[in-house]
Motif scaffolding. Structure first.
Motif, PDB file in Angstrom:
ATOM      1  N   VAL A   3       1.036  -1.223  -0.246  1.00 48.20           N
ATOM      2  CA  VAL A   3      -0.101   0.051   0.175  1.00 48.20           C
ATOM      3  C   VAL A   3       1.028   1.345  -0.003  1.00 48.20           C
ATOM      4  CG1 VAL A   3      -1.881   1.384   1.358  1.00 48.20           C
ATOM      5  CG2 VAL A   3      -1.913  -1.165   1.171  1.00 48.20           C
ATOM      6  N   THR A   4       2.013   1.354   0.951  1.00 50.38           N
ATOM      7  CA  THR A   4       2.818   2.417   0.710  1.00 50.38           C
ATOM      8  C   THR A   4       3.514   2.605  -0.490  1.00 50.38           C
ATOM      9  OG1 THR A   4       3.342   1.665   2.985  1.00 50.38           O
ATOM     10  CG2 THR A   4       4.650   3.392   1.908  1.00 50.38           C
ATOM     11  N   LEU A   5       3.836   1.532  -1.284  1.00 48.54           N
ATOM     12  CA  LEU A   5       4.403   1.558  -2.429  1.00 48.54           C
ATOM     13  C   LEU A   5       3.642   1.879  -3.578  1.00 48.54           C
ATOM     14  CD1 LEU A   5       6.505  -1.895  -2.371  1.00 48.54           C
ATOM     15  CD2 LEU A   5       7.365   0.623  -2.189  1.00 48.54           C
ATOM     16  N   ARG A   6       2.249   1.611  -3.524  1.00 46.17           N
ATOM     17  CA  ARG A   6       1.119   2.087  -4.606  1.00 46.17           C
ATOM     18  C   ARG A   6       0.921   3.493  -4.435  1.00 46.17           C
ATOM     19  NH1 ARG A   6      -0.452   3.944  -8.098  1.00 46.17           N
ATOM     20  NH2 ARG A   6      -2.132   3.334  -9.487  1.00 46.17           N
ATOM     21  N   LEU A   7       0.826   4.120  -2.982  1.00 47.89           N
ATOM     22  CA  LEU A   7       0.654   5.398  -2.682  1.00 47.89           C
ATOM     23  C   LEU A   7       1.873   6.329  -3.205  1.00 47.89           C
ATOM     24  CD1 LEU A   7      -0.899   5.189   0.695  1.00 47.89           C
ATOM     25  CD2 LEU A   7      -2.315   5.838  -1.289  1.00 47.89           C
ATOM     26  N   ALA A   8       3.170   5.935  -3.092  1.00 48.31           N
ATOM     27  CA  ALA A   8       4.200   6.691  -3.434  1.00 48.31           C
ATOM     28  C   ALA A   8       4.175   6.627  -4.869  1.00 48.31           C
ATOM     29  CB  ALA A   8       5.424   5.711  -2.814  1.00 48.31           C
ATOM     30  N   GLU A   9       3.676   5.360  -5.829  1.00 47.64           N
ATOM     31  CA  GLU A   9       3.860   5.404  -6.975  1.00 47.64           C
ATOM     32  C   GLU A   9       2.923   6.461  -7.592  1.00 47.64           C
ATOM     33  OE1 GLU A   9       4.060   1.687  -9.465  1.00 47.64           O
ATOM     34  OE2 GLU A   9       2.145   1.907  -9.164  1.00 47.64           O
ATOM     35  N   HIS A  10       1.393   6.355  -6.855  1.00 45.09           N
ATOM     36  CA  HIS A  10       0.602   7.261  -7.555  1.00 45.09           C
ATOM     37  C   HIS A  10       1.025   8.811  -7.474  1.00 45.09           C
ATOM     38  CE1 HIS A  10      -3.411   9.176  -7.865  1.00 45.09           C
ATOM     39  NE2 HIS A  10      -3.106   9.945  -6.681  1.00 45.09           N
ATOM     40  N   ALA A  11       1.909   8.960  -6.322  1.00 45.00           N
ATOM     41  CA  ALA A  11       2.321  10.412  -6.048  1.00 45.00           C
ATOM     42  C   ALA A  11       3.074  10.894  -7.245  1.00 45.00           C
ATOM     43  CB  ALA A  11       2.778  10.650  -4.897  1.00 45.00           C
ATOM     44  N   ALA A  12       3.972   9.847  -7.747  1.00 44.01           N
ATOM     45  CA  ALA A  12       4.892  10.064  -8.794  1.00 44.01           C
ATOM     46  C   ALA A  12       4.445   9.919 -10.001  1.00 44.01           C
ATOM     47  CB  ALA A  12       6.172   8.998  -8.689  1.00 44.01           C
ATOM     48  N   CYS A  13       3.336   9.135 -10.179  1.00 44.41           N
ATOM     49  CA  CYS A  13       2.770   8.880 -11.615  1.00 44.41           C
ATOM     50  C   CYS A  13       1.921  10.079 -12.121  1.00 44.41           C
ATOM     51  CB  CYS A  13       2.156   7.621 -11.765  1.00 44.41           C
ATOM     52  SG  CYS A  13       1.226   7.040 -13.112  1.00 44.41           S
ATOM     53  N   ASN A  14       0.898  10.547 -11.273  1.00 45.12           N
ATOM     54  CA  ASN A  14       0.278  11.558 -11.415  1.00 45.12           C
ATOM     55  C   ASN A  14       0.381  12.557 -10.535  1.00 45.12           C
ATOM     56  OD1 ASN A  14      -1.806  13.030 -12.366  1.00 45.12           O
ATOM     57  ND2 ASN A  14      -3.528  11.714 -11.471  1.00 45.12           N
ATOM     58  N   LEU A  15       1.097  13.844 -10.905  1.00 45.46           N
ATOM     59  CA  LEU A  15       1.648  14.884 -10.064  1.00 45.46           C
ATOM     60  C   LEU A  15       0.388  15.697  -9.475  1.00 45.46           C
ATOM     61  CD1 LEU A  15       5.099  15.917 -11.926  1.00 45.46           C
ATOM     62  CD2 LEU A  15       4.783  14.417  -9.627  1.00 45.46           C
ATOM     63  N   ARG A  16      -0.432  15.870 -10.607  1.00 45.78           N
ATOM     64  CA  ARG A  16      -1.683  16.710 -10.073  1.00 45.78           C
ATOM     65  C   ARG A  16      -1.364  18.010  -9.540  1.00 45.78           C
ATOM     66  NH1 ARG A  16      -6.404  15.086  -7.417  1.00 45.78           N
ATOM     67  NH2 ARG A  16      -7.356  15.757  -9.623  1.00 45.78           N
ATOM     68  N   LYS A  17      -0.405  18.612 -10.416  1.00 44.78           N
ATOM     69  CA  LYS A  17       0.097  19.969  -9.931  1.00 44.78           C
ATOM     70  C   LYS A  17       0.578  20.172  -8.547  1.00 44.78           C
ATOM     71  CE  LYS A  17      -2.923  21.660 -13.624  1.00 44.78           C
ATOM     72  NZ  LYS A  17      -4.126  22.888 -13.959  1.00 44.78           N
ATOM     73  N   ARG A  18       1.089  19.228  -7.962  1.00 47.10           N
ATOM     74  CA  ARG A  18       1.408  19.411  -6.673  1.00 47.10           C
ATOM     75  C   ARG A  18       3.070  18.892  -6.461  1.00 47.10           C
ATOM     76  NH1 ARG A  18      -3.577  15.606  -4.371  1.00 47.10           N
ATOM     77  NH2 ARG A  18      -1.925  14.008  -5.323  1.00 47.10           N
ATOM     78  N   ARG A  19       3.619  19.458  -5.526  1.00 44.66           N
ATOM     79  CA  ARG A  19       4.961  18.876  -5.137  1.00 44.66           C
ATOM     80  C   ARG A  19       4.947  17.547  -4.421  1.00 44.66           C
ATOM     81  NH1 ARG A  19       8.670  22.626  -5.704  1.00 44.66           N
ATOM     82  NH2 ARG A  19       8.157  24.961  -5.906  1.00 44.66           N
ATOM     83  N   TYR A  20       6.023  16.580  -4.884  1.00 41.97           N
ATOM     84  CA  TYR A  20       5.951  15.169  -4.306  1.00 41.97           C
ATOM     85  C   TYR A  20       5.740  15.109  -2.981  1.00 41.97           C
ATOM     86  CZ  TYR A  20       6.752  10.306  -4.080  1.00 41.97           C
ATOM     87  OH  TYR A  20       6.796   8.919  -3.889  1.00 41.97           O
ATOM     88  N   LEU A  21       6.573  15.990  -2.270  1.00 42.64           N
ATOM     89  CA  LEU A  21       6.525  15.995  -0.654  1.00 42.64           C
ATOM     90  C   LEU A  21       5.509  16.423  -0.272  1.00 42.64           C
ATOM     91  CD1 LEU A  21       8.998  14.806   0.895  1.00 42.64           C
ATOM     92  CD2 LEU A  21       9.771  17.248   1.326  1.00 42.64           C
ATOM     93  N   SER A  22       4.660  17.231  -0.776  1.00 42.47           N
ATOM     94  CA  SER A  22       3.503  17.636  -0.279  1.00 42.47           C
ATOM     95  C   SER A  22       2.408  16.577  -0.471  1.00 42.47           C
ATOM     96  CB  SER A  22       2.931  18.869  -1.149  1.00 42.47           C
ATOM     97  OG  SER A  22       3.880  20.109  -0.911  1.00 42.47           O
ATOM     98  N   THR A  23       2.588  15.835  -1.398  1.00 39.54           N
ATOM     99  CA  THR A  23       1.401  14.723  -1.577  1.00 39.54           C
ATOM    100  C   THR A  23       1.766  13.837  -0.413  1.00 39.54           C
ATOM    101  OG1 THR A  23       1.262  15.168  -4.098  1.00 39.54           O
ATOM    102  CG2 THR A  23       0.456  13.079  -3.169  1.00 39.54           C
ATOM    103  N   ILE A  24       2.872  13.396  -0.377  1.00 39.81           N
ATOM    104  CA  ILE A  24       3.291  12.455   0.741  1.00 39.81           C
ATOM    105  C   ILE A  24       2.805  13.018   2.098  1.00 39.81           C
ATOM    106  CG2 ILE A  24       5.058  11.002   1.877  1.00 39.81           C
ATOM    107  CD1 ILE A  24       4.339  10.152  -1.017  1.00 39.81           C
ATOM    108  N   GLN A  25       3.067  14.328   2.164  1.00 41.14           N
ATOM    109  CA  GLN A  25       2.512  14.826   3.526  1.00 41.14           C
ATOM    110  C   GLN A  25       0.831  14.665   3.624  1.00 41.14           C
ATOM    111  OE1 GLN A  25       4.386  16.041   6.428  1.00 41.14           O
ATOM    112  NE2 GLN A  25       2.280  15.607   7.058  1.00 41.14           N
ATOM    113  N   TRP A  26       0.443  14.890   2.781  1.00 41.32           N
ATOM    114  CA  TRP A  26      -0.988  14.818   2.453  1.00 41.32           C
ATOM    115  C   TRP A  26      -1.655  13.599   2.749  1.00 41.32           C
ATOM    116  CZ3 TRP A  26      -4.062  12.647  -1.788  1.00 41.32           C
ATOM    117  CH2 TRP A  26      -5.326  12.852  -1.991  1.00 41.32           C
ATOM    118  N   LEU A  27      -1.000  12.670   2.466  1.00 37.25           N
ATOM    119  CA  LEU A  27      -1.307  11.053   2.444  1.00 37.25           C
ATOM    120  C   LEU A  27      -1.202  10.847   4.057  1.00 37.25           C
ATOM    121  CD1 LEU A  27       0.158   9.582  -0.658  1.00 37.25           C
ATOM    122  CD2 LEU A  27      -2.329   9.493   0.012  1.00 37.25           C
ATOM    123  N   ILE A  28      -0.157  11.328   4.639  1.00 41.88           N
ATOM    124  CA  ILE A  28       0.116  11.059   6.134  1.00 41.88           C
ATOM    125  C   ILE A  28      -0.961  11.505   6.777  1.00 41.88           C
ATOM    126  CG2 ILE A  28       1.765  11.557   7.865  1.00 41.88           C
ATOM    127  CD1 ILE A  28       4.290  11.490   6.121  1.00 41.88           C
TER     128      ILE A  28
END
Length: 275
Positions: free
Chosen positions: A168-193
């Protein structure tokens, strides 16, 4: 930022299906993945977003459009979620993609619940976030809009190879990289946390030190931050020898860095300014 109508539509739809989705069990993995794929489809097609949110268009017509695109390849519950979303009012057409993504994350959280790995995923996301803070070049490549999604995902796989992270962690991290959605990568990971922390009813505090914290130190941090935040906290203790000494504490997006390496960098910057 989403308008009031979109926030209400998203919240009401997810609340109405939360109990049902939590009971789907193993299939939540499939549903979450399908919703991430549909999020990317919507992000790349403004005309489709408009067609699915047009108030004058009937729900039946909208679902016929989706069925024509998706066919019978998706899970029935995925279609049930989409049907509920397209019948609701939206402030902006693009907001429906945000709601689909929210449901996708919910699917992943409920799958983590089903596999008793929710806390593990939350901790691993925090570990990934903590590691990337000191890797600006890697962060830049993970959120480089000039690179195609396959290249960003390959980089992520290279970084996480051998990490032992939950799928699940890997899939969420992959989603954040695959579809940036106009966000910074670190911001997406923080949002998920943040989403996982709220899902568990607690806040996650990530503490990075050069050596392992003692049980007494962790207990003291739990007491201090539980009182400060007014809710239960979980301490994710990360060991990183490169910080040399001291402690870096992250609560949500707020980072207090009292590590030796941070102080040395500050001193170096001060010297440069004075030269």
């Amino acid at each position: 930022m989403r308008g009031e109508a979109s926030r209400l539509a998203d919240r009401e739809s997810r609340d109405s299906f939360a109990l049902q989705l939590s009971k789907v069990g193993e299939d939540t993995w499939r549903i979450g993945n399908e919703l991430f794929t549909i999020t990317a489809l919507l992000d790349g097609n403004a005309a489709l977003e408009h067609a699915l949110t047009e108030p004058s268009r009937s729900t039946e017509d909208k679902m016929a459009l989706l069925s024509g695109i998706l066919g019978e390849r998706v899970h029935p519950f995925t279609m049930t979620i989409l049907e509920d979303l397209v019948k609701r009012p939206w402030s902006r057409s693009a907001d429906i993609a945000d709601a689909v993504e929210d449901f996708g994350v919910d699917g992943m959280m409920y799958y983590a619940d089903h596999t008793n790995s929710t806390a593990q995923v939350s901790i691993e996301l925090a570990e990934l976030h903590s590691a990337l803070i000191d890797l600006p070049v890697v962060r830049a490549r993970l959120q480089d809009t000039r690179a195609n999604s396959d290249a960003r995902v390959k980089l992520l796989h290279d970084i996480l190879d051998g990490s032992g992270f939950n799928k699940v962690t890997l899939r969420l991290a992959e989603h954040a990289a695959c579809n940036l959605r106009k966000r910074r990568y670190l911001s997406t990971i923080q949002w998920l946390i943040g989403k996982f922390s709220r899902h568990m009813g607690q806040s996650l505090i990530t503490v990075t030190t050069a050596t392992h914290l003692s049980d007494e130190q962790i207990a003291k941090l739990v007491d201090v931050y539980s009182a400060k935040l007014g809710r239960p906290v979980h301490v994710n203790a990360v060991v990183d020898a490169s910080v040399i000494g001291g402690m870096r504490i992250q609560v949500g997006e707020e980072v207090t860095d009292n590590t030796v390496i941070a102080q040395l960098r500050h001193l170096q910057d001060t010297v440069k300014v004075g030269v």
